[in-house]
Design a protein around this motif. Structure first.
Motif, PDB file in Angstrom:
ATOM      1  N   LEU A 238      34.061  43.936  43.777  1.00  0.00           N
ATOM      2  CA  LEU A 238      33.806  45.334  44.089  1.00  0.00           C
ATOM      3  C   LEU A 238      32.500  45.749  43.426  1.00  0.00           C
ATOM      4  O   LEU A 238      32.318  45.531  42.218  1.00  0.00           O
ATOM      5  N   GLY A 239      31.604  46.336  44.211  1.00  0.00           N
ATOM      6  CA  GLY A 239      30.309  46.766  43.681  1.00  0.00           C
ATOM      7  C   GLY A 239      30.434  47.924  42.702  1.00  0.00           C
ATOM      8  O   GLY A 239      29.536  48.183  41.911  1.00  0.00           O
ATOM      9  N   ARG A 240      31.546  48.626  42.766  1.00  0.00           N
ATOM     10  CA  ARG A 240      31.837  49.688  41.803  1.00  0.00           C
ATOM     11  C   ARG A 240      33.354  49.790  41.662  1.00  0.00           C
ATOM     12  O   ARG A 240      34.090  49.331  42.557  1.00  0.00           O
ATOM     13  N   PRO A 241      33.853  50.365  40.573  1.00  0.00           N
ATOM     14  CA  PRO A 241      35.306  50.448  40.379  1.00  0.00           C
ATOM     15  C   PRO A 241      35.927  51.479  41.308  1.00  0.00           C
ATOM     16  O   PRO A 241      36.121  52.632  40.926  1.00  0.00           O
ATOM     17  N   ASP A 242      36.207  51.074  42.511  1.00  0.00           N
ATOM     18  CA  ASP A 242      36.727  51.965  43.543  1.00  0.00           C
ATOM     19  C   ASP A 242      38.259  51.875  43.562  1.00  0.00           C
ATOM     20  O   ASP A 242      38.827  50.851  43.939  1.00  0.00           O
ATOM     21  N   PRO A 243      38.949  52.953  43.152  1.00  0.00           N
ATOM     22  CA  PRO A 243      40.416  52.886  43.073  1.00  0.00           C
ATOM     23  C   PRO A 243      41.073  52.606  44.417  1.00  0.00           C
ATOM     24  O   PRO A 243      42.079  51.908  44.491  1.00  0.00           O
ATOM     25  N   GLU A 244      40.480  53.137  45.490  1.00  0.00           N
ATOM     26  CA  GLU A 244      41.106  52.937  46.804  1.00  0.00           C
ATOM     27  C   GLU A 244      41.031  51.484  47.234  1.00  0.00           C
ATOM     28  O   GLU A 244      41.938  50.955  47.888  1.00  0.00           O
ATOM     29  N   ALA A 245      39.957  50.804  46.851  1.00  0.00           N
ATOM     30  CA  ALA A 245      39.800  49.406  47.268  1.00  0.00           C
ATOM     31  C   ALA A 245      40.880  48.511  46.671  1.00  0.00           C
ATOM     32  O   ALA A 245      41.316  47.543  47.292  1.00  0.00           O
ATOM     33  N   VAL A 246      41.336  48.853  45.456  1.00  0.00           N
ATOM     34  CA  VAL A 246      42.338  48.014  44.788  1.00  0.00           C
ATOM     35  C   VAL A 246      43.635  47.974  45.600  1.00  0.00           C
ATOM     36  O   VAL A 246      44.331  46.953  45.640  1.00  0.00           O
ATOM     37  N   GLY A 247      43.922  49.081  46.269  1.00  0.00           N
ATOM     38  CA  GLY A 247      45.156  49.157  47.057  1.00  0.00           C
ATOM     39  C   GLY A 247      45.168  48.211  48.237  1.00  0.00           C
ATOM     40  O   GLY A 247      46.230  47.857  48.749  1.00  0.00           O
ATOM     41  N   GLY A 248      44.007  47.781  48.682  1.00  0.00           N
ATOM     42  CA  GLY A 248      43.939  46.942  49.876  1.00  0.00           C
ATOM     43  C   GLY A 248      43.841  45.457  49.597  1.00  0.00           C
ATOM     44  O   GLY A 248      43.523  44.674  50.502  1.00  0.00           O
ATOM     45  N   LEU A 249      44.112  45.051  48.362  1.00  0.00           N
ATOM     46  CA  LEU A 249      43.976  43.624  48.032  1.00  0.00           C
ATOM     47  C   LEU A 249      45.346  42.948  48.006  1.00  0.00           C
ATOM     48  O   LEU A 249      46.370  43.596  47.821  1.00  0.00           O
ATOM     49  N   ARG A 250      45.312  41.648  48.140  1.00  0.00           N
ATOM     50  CA  ARG A 250      46.551  40.862  48.098  1.00  0.00           C
ATOM     51  C   ARG A 250      47.012  40.720  46.655  1.00  0.00           C
ATOM     52  O   ARG A 250      46.207  40.390  45.786  1.00  0.00           O
ATOM     53  N   SER A 251      48.302  40.964  46.396  1.00  0.00           N
ATOM     54  CA  SER A 251      48.768  40.828  45.018  1.00  0.00           C
ATOM     55  C   SER A 251      49.852  39.763  44.875  1.00  0.00           C
ATOM     56  O   SER A 251      50.466  39.636  43.832  1.00  0.00           O
ATOM     57  N   GLY A 252      50.095  38.975  45.941  1.00  0.00           N
ATOM     58  CA  GLY A 252      51.099  37.927  45.853  1.00  0.00           C
ATOM     59  C   GLY A 252      52.503  38.511  45.850  1.00  0.00           C
ATOM     60  O   GLY A 252      52.714  39.683  46.162  1.00  0.00           O
ATOM     61  N   SER A 253      53.443  37.678  45.485  1.00  0.00           N
ATOM     62  CA  SER A 253      54.848  38.103  45.478  1.00  0.00           C
ATOM     63  C   SER A 253      55.560  37.316  44.391  1.00  0.00           C
ATOM     64  O   SER A 253      54.975  36.451  43.750  1.00  0.00           O
ATOM     65  N   ASP A 254      56.848  37.618  44.197  1.00  0.00           N
ATOM     66  CA  ASP A 254      57.622  36.866  43.211  1.00  0.00           C
ATOM     67  C   ASP A 254      57.600  35.379  43.538  1.00  0.00           C
ATOM     68  O   ASP A 254      57.528  34.525  42.660  1.00  0.00           O
ATOM     69  N   GLU A 255      57.687  35.063  44.825  1.00  0.00           N
ATOM     70  CA  GLU A 255      57.734  33.656  45.226  1.00  0.00           C
ATOM     71  C   GLU A 255      56.355  33.027  45.297  1.00  0.00           C
ATOM     72  O   GLU A 255      56.195  31.819  45.095  1.00  0.00           O
ATOM     73  N   LEU A 256      55.335  33.814  45.616  1.00  0.00           N
ATOM     74  CA  LEU A 256      53.983  33.268  45.769  1.00  0.00           C
ATOM     75  C   LEU A 256      52.984  34.061  44.914  1.00  0.00           C
ATOM     76  O   LEU A 256      52.055  34.688  45.445  1.00  0.00           O
ATOM     77  N   PRO A 257      53.156  34.039  43.602  1.00  0.00           N
ATOM     78  CA  PRO A 257      52.221  34.812  42.764  1.00  0.00           C
ATOM     79  C   PRO A 257      50.790  34.292  42.872  1.00  0.00           C
ATOM     80  O   PRO A 257      49.837  35.039  42.694  1.00  0.00           O
ATOM     81  N   GLU A 258      50.666  32.986  43.203  1.00  0.00           N
ATOM     82  CA  GLU A 258      49.321  32.410  43.294  1.00  0.00           C
ATOM     83  C   GLU A 258      48.556  32.899  44.515  1.00  0.00           C
ATOM     84  O   GLU A 258      47.364  32.640  44.646  1.00  0.00           O
ATOM     85  N   ALA A 259      49.246  33.602  45.412  1.00  0.00           N
ATOM     86  CA  ALA A 259      48.563  34.094  46.611  1.00  0.00           C
ATOM     87  C   ALA A 259      47.768  35.379  46.329  1.00  0.00           C
ATOM     88  O   ALA A 259      47.088  35.895  47.206  1.00  0.00           O
ATOM     89  N   ALA A 260      47.844  35.885  45.108  1.00  0.00           N
ATOM     90  CA  ALA A 260      47.129  37.126  44.776  1.00  0.00           C
ATOM     91  C   ALA A 260      45.617  36.898  44.751  1.00  0.00           C
ATOM     92  O   ALA A 260      45.145  35.796  44.472  1.00  0.00           O
ATOM     93  N   ALA A 261      44.889  37.965  45.034  1.00  0.00           N
ATOM     94  CA  ALA A 261      43.426  37.900  44.946  1.00  0.00           C
ATOM     95  C   ALA A 261      42.992  37.902  43.475  1.00  0.00           C
ATOM     96  O   ALA A 261      43.709  38.406  42.611  1.00  0.00           O
TER      97      ALA A 261
END
Lengths: 204, 391
Positions: A99-122
């Protein structure tokens, strides 16, 4: 031609790539402890936050660079793609996001994985001006000997948005905040972040 | 399962690291050169490369030297190093028929296409520890090598026979497989699939049951040799009984080309070769639901020269197929044969577990206190009842 020259200069090989990897690893292992990227890493004009994709991405990786300045973002995308052979994609599909700047809205659109696939997070790198400014937060959790306060270069709204995404580890987004001087602060998804306002009161 | 993060003791840890480093670099013996490891301990370097998942003989030798001969530690170093390397390009898929054999045997059949090429093998050596004078033995070996006259038969081929000879040589170098012969006779069930799906890359994706055959094969190719052999043996002789004794069709050790596509010409560019061991294992189908008029074939392919592992792999490949993709055997193969996984979990037991163990002690003490209280209360109640009865 300039892009090719810059990309060639930005390509991290061998020891330089390992040195950046080490900084990224150490800063995640010790949340909130600031470390500097190796000096003289990139040609002038390359944003230090790009160290994340330039060190970790390759042709098997997808990345996304988002910035308010679309021309700058496009140039950075071309640079990273040329230097690493990684594939640029939309934020939700990206393994690595800058992110070119700390944009709070952009964080909401990223992959965060899951309990089963935590490695899938950005993995997220955020470019800020100065780690000495911005919100003050108190950090606690694995890798923190005792809770301590630190400024993170990003506003409280951004930190609160990150807290929301990291509410339920092992899902969550490992984040590095990088300032213009190449100083890095790591915030793994397991770190408990308390955001303080100007009076030292917790912001919720 | 209890874990506790280890804190403190940093100085002791640094001192232990220094002790390892100092004794490794300043042992009272000549320095071990990389070439000695790659050329004289070839099975060891091959095994580390296979289990580490990286073909790099010199780096494997470095890892073995750094790990002071601990094979799993060396494989760990190599795999960790591999994880830091960028993928620079995609290789062309290579047909294993292009394996240039250094050794090839077909235990199932005497008359096979191509030669039975014993090559460099320990199979027929007497297991006697050689206590001969080593200097003299090396001199004798050097003398014998100098005196050997290479056959000149192929050099004197008549011009008219050249084409036939070339075809023969090619057939000898790249012989048809026994599997193809069996297929020609319609003796093998058809397991080939018409599509060509991209194989699972286990270096990028976590391994879980149901991953598919390519994933299972990849896991076995990178598995710890002893673990795979043990799993195979347990299934042959042990309680699991997922395997019957099988017959080996092909056992090959040889060189496979490493090819990339030239970005401009589109042609193949050969970057070098890697050595591999390939095995095909034939199993007699005898299940009620199976085609008992045919055989099935399991496949093993591992880096370097490691026949033991490739044979176990081929046997287990067919056993996983016969006993269901989501069954217990597949789970055992996927979840318990990786040397780094197993030893990592085992080694972590040496880390401080002070808090977890303390809590276990406290639980036991609490149970004991509780039990004592119950006994006291029980006695009291019994006493009260007895008194009541007397009244």
């Amino acid at each position: 031609m300039t892009l090719h020259r810059t990309a060639a200069g930005a390509r991290l090989q061998g020891d330089r790539s390992t040195a950046v990897f080490r900084v990224l690893l150490d800063t995640l292992a010790r949340p909130g402890m600031v470390q500097a990227l190796p000096p003289g890493l990139f040609p002038p004009g390359v944003a230090p936050a790009l160290a994340l994709p330039l060190a970790l991405a390759d042709l098997g990786t997808s990345f996304c660079i988002a910035s308010d300045d679309e021309a700058e973002a496009a140039a950075q995308r071309d640079l990273v793609a040329l230097a690493t052979d990684a594939r640029h994609t939309i934020p939700y599909d990206a393994d690595i996001v800058v992110l070119g700047r700390p944009d709070p809205e952009a964080v909401g659109g990223l992959r965060s994985g899951s309990d089963e696939l935590p490695e899938a997070a950005a993995k997220l790198a955020v470019q800020v001006e100065d780690l000495g400014s911005g919100a003050t937060v108190v950090l606690d959790g694995p890798g923190v000997a005792a809770p301590f306060a630190v400024t993170v270069g990003a506003p409280a709204e951004f930190m609160l948005a990150l807290c929301d995404r990291n509410e339920r580890p092992p899902a969550g987004i490992d984040t590095w905040i990088v300032d213009r001087r190449g100083r890095v602060l790591g915030l793994p998804r397991t770190t408990r972040i308390t955001v303080l306002d100007g009076t030292g009161t917790e912001v919720s | 399962m209890g874990y506790v993060a280890a804190r403190g003791g940093t100085e002791a840890i640094a001192a232990a690291e220094e002790l390892v480093r100092r004794h490794r670099l300043h042992a009272a013996a000549p320095w071990l050169e990389l070439e000695q490891l790659t050329e004289r301990l070839r099975y060891l370097t091959d095994r580390v490369m296979g289990e580490g998942g990286l073909w790099a003989p010199e780096l494997a030798a470095r890892a073995i030297r750094q790990a002071e001969g601990d094979v799993i530690e060396a494989a760990h170093l190599l795999r960790a190093h591999r994880s830091t390397l960028p993928r620079l390009c995609r290789l062309r898929a290579v047909d294993a028929d292009g394996l240039d054999p250094l050794r090839r045997i077909v235990p199932a059949f005497r008359e096979v296409p191509g030669p039975q090429l014993l090559g460099r093998t320990l199979d027929y050596t007497g297991r006697l520890l050689d206590l001969a004078d080593e200097d003299r033995a090396r001199d004798d070996a050097a003398g014998a090598a100098g005196a050997r006259v290479e056959p000149t038969e192929f050099e004197t081929t008549l011009a008219g026979e050249a084409t036939d000879r070339a075809a023969e040589e090619r057939s000898a170098r790249f012989p048809q497989r026994l599997l193809d012969v069996l297929r020609d006779h319609d003796l093998v069930v058809e397991r080939r699939r018409p599509d060509d799906p991209e194989p699972v890359d286990i270096s990028s994706f976590a391994v879980r049951p149901g991953i598919g055959r390519s994933g299972v094969l990849s896991v076995m190719a990178r598995a710890e040799t002893g673990a795979l052999v043990n799993l195979w043996y347990r299934n042959i002789l042990g309680p699991d009984n997922h395997l019957h004794e099988v017959t080996l069709g092909e056992v090959r050790h040889g060189e496979l080309p490493v090819l990339v596509t030239h970005p401009h010409t589109g042609g193949d560019v050969r970057l070098g070769v890697v050595r591999a061991t390939e095995v095909e294992a034939i199993e007699d189908l005898n299940g009620a639901e199976e085609d008992r008029t045919r055989f099935d074939v399991g496949y093993g392919l591992v880096a370097g020269h490691n026949e033991r592992k490739a044979i176990a792999m081929a046997n287990l490949d067919i056993a996983v197929h016969r006993h269901g993709a989501d069954g217990a055997l597949e789970q055992s193969v996927l979840m318990t044969t990786d040397g780094l996984d197993a030893s990592g979990f085992l080694e972590h037991l040496k880390l401080p577990h002070y808090v977890t163990f303390r809590s276990m002690i406290e639980r036991k003490q609490a149970m004991r206190t509780d039990r004592a209280r119950q006994q006291r209360t029980g006695r009291h109640n019994r006493g009260a009842n007895e008194n009541g009865a007397q009244r």
